[in-house]
Design a protein around this motif. Structure first.
Motif, PDB file in Angstrom:
ATOM      1  N   UNK A 184       1.917   1.815 -11.896  1.00  0.00           N
ATOM      2  CA  UNK A 184       3.324   2.147 -11.693  1.00  0.00           C
ATOM      3  C   UNK A 184       4.096   0.860 -11.458  1.00  0.00           C
ATOM      4  N   UNK A 185       5.305   0.816 -12.029  1.00  0.00           N
ATOM      5  CA  UNK A 185       6.255  -0.242 -11.699  1.00  0.00           C
ATOM      6  C   UNK A 185       7.527   0.447 -11.218  1.00  0.00           C
TER       7      UNK A 185
ATOM      8  N   UNK B  79      -1.271   8.584   5.273  1.00  0.00           N
ATOM      9  CA  UNK B  79      -1.548   7.570   6.298  1.00  0.00           C
ATOM     10  C   UNK B  79      -2.051   6.276   5.656  1.00  0.00           C
ATOM     11  N   UNK B  80      -2.875   6.397   4.604  1.00  0.00           N
ATOM     12  CA  UNK B  80      -3.378   5.209   3.899  1.00  0.00           C
ATOM     13  C   UNK B  80      -2.229   4.451   3.234  1.00  0.00           C
ATOM     14  N   UNK B  81      -1.321   5.198   2.632  1.00  0.00           N
ATOM     15  CA  UNK B  81      -0.160   4.566   1.999  1.00  0.00           C
ATOM     16  C   UNK B  81       0.696   3.873   3.048  1.00  0.00           C
ATOM     17  N   UNK B  82       0.874   4.515   4.198  1.00  0.00           N
ATOM     18  CA  UNK B  82       1.657   3.908   5.277  1.00  0.00           C
ATOM     19  C   UNK B  82       1.023   2.605   5.738  1.00  0.00           C
TER      20      UNK B  82
ATOM     21  N   UNK C 239      11.825  -1.993   0.111  1.00  0.00           N
ATOM     22  CA  UNK C 239      10.467  -2.367  -0.298  1.00  0.00           C
ATOM     23  C   UNK C 239       9.470  -1.285   0.075  1.00  0.00           C
ATOM     24  N   UNK C 240       9.624  -0.734   1.269  1.00  0.00           N
ATOM     25  CA  UNK C 240       8.715   0.331   1.719  1.00  0.00           C
ATOM     26  C   UNK C 240       8.832   1.563   0.839  1.00  0.00           C
TER      27      UNK C 240
ATOM     28  N   UNK D 248       6.415   4.979  -3.405  1.00  0.00           N
ATOM     29  CA  UNK D 248       6.545   5.726  -4.659  1.00  0.00           C
ATOM     30  C   UNK D 248       5.575   5.202  -5.715  1.00  0.00           C
ATOM     31  N   UNK D 249       5.452   3.869  -5.792  1.00  0.00           N
ATOM     32  CA  UNK D 249       4.578   3.288  -6.813  1.00  0.00           C
ATOM     33  C   UNK D 249       3.118   3.645  -6.562  1.00  0.00           C
TER      34      UNK D 249
END
Length: 283
Positions: free
Chosen positions: A179-180, A238-241, A268-269, A274-275
């Motif tokens: 993803x970009x 939680x992993x994405x966070x 940025x967050x 999303x990516x």
């Protein structure tokens, strides 16, 4: 405005370019698509007595597809978008290229110009770091290779010497999801924040991950620690966070007309979350 007077050269081979760079030293600059240099010259923010056009050098163009992909430095964004084979083997390139400026710019803007200029707002440098690409340079002492993750020192300061020319970028065909994601003020603008993500799966777990951010420091930022946060996980919320928090620690945005520092960190967050989600779904 009108630029200061300059001598214009259009050599037919790289040896001719390198010879001119040696002859004129700091007074010479090469031009690819021209979207970075020409505006500076018109505004008299840059004076270039000797301008060397790369448009006639055929060896700087073309896309070689396979397990190891090679893209000539004078290949345009439009060339990338239109190449069906490349869109199949490295679809993140097309996704990112479609978000660069507008069609008029993409028909002239080149891969080499985008990565060699050292502009932290350009899209390709961060993407190339995500892909773990290698840049091929050639100068009077021959050719050499530099990893994209080692190429950028500061804004507009790179590993390339003044008498060297960017020849091509190479990288292994990426595996897994991609993803970009880019947040910008309007169509055609530089990113306020952008994220390039590639993720591969092993069953229900993340096997490999690569994350790079754009326009959030004076260089593109490869976020190795953020990438490591995802490996071995099920890429839960939680992993994405955790990955996002690690990325925030790695960037160093500055306040400008795109917003204050805290807003840029927030943007940025959002784009990285999303990516990662989209790359994981595609994986």
């Amino acid at each position: 405005m009108i630029p200061a007077a300059f001598d214009y050269y259009r050599p037919n081979d790289l040896d001719g370019v390198i010879s001119l760079l040696q002859e004129h030293g700091d007074d010479a600059r090469v031009i690819a698509g021209g979207h970075s240099l020409i505006p500076l010259m018109k505004l008299r923010m840059a004076e270039v007595p000797h301008l060397i056009d790369l448009q006639s050098i055929e060896e700087l163009t073309g896309i070689e597809n396979g397990a190891r992909i090679r893209i000539g430095a004078m290949t345009t964004q439009a060339d990338i978008i239109d190449n069906a084979s490349l869109a199949s083997s490295a679809p993140i390139l097309k996704e990112a290229s479609l978000q660069i400026a507008d069609p008029q710019v993409r028909y002239m803007g080149t891969v080499g110009g985008n990565v060699a200029n050292g502009d932290p707002g350009n899209d390709m440098p961060g993407l190339m770091q995500c892909l773990d690409a290698t840049f091929i340079l050639r100068g009077p002492n021959g050719g050499r290779e530099v990893k994209a993750r080692d190429f950028y020192h500061a804004a507009y300061m790179t590993e390339r010497e003044d008498d060297e020319v960017m020849v091509a970028v190479t990288f292994d065909a990426p595996k897994g999801g991609y993803a970009y994601e880019k947040q910008k003020r309007k169509i055609g603008d530089y990113a306020t924040a952008a994220a390039a993500v590639i993720i591969s799966k092993d069953g229900s777990k993340c096997k490999e991950a690569s994350i790079a951010m754009t326009n959030l420091s004076d260089t593109p930022v490869f976020c190795g620690a953020a990438s490591d946060c995802l490996i071995g996980t099920s890429v839960s919320a939680e992993d994405i966070k955790n990955a996002v928090n690690s990325m925030i620690d790695a960037i160093d945005p500055a306040e400008d007309n795109r917003g204050p520092v805290e807003f840029k960190k927030h943007a940025a967050a959002v784009v990285l979350s999303r990516a990662i989600e989209r790359a994981w779904q595609r994986a």
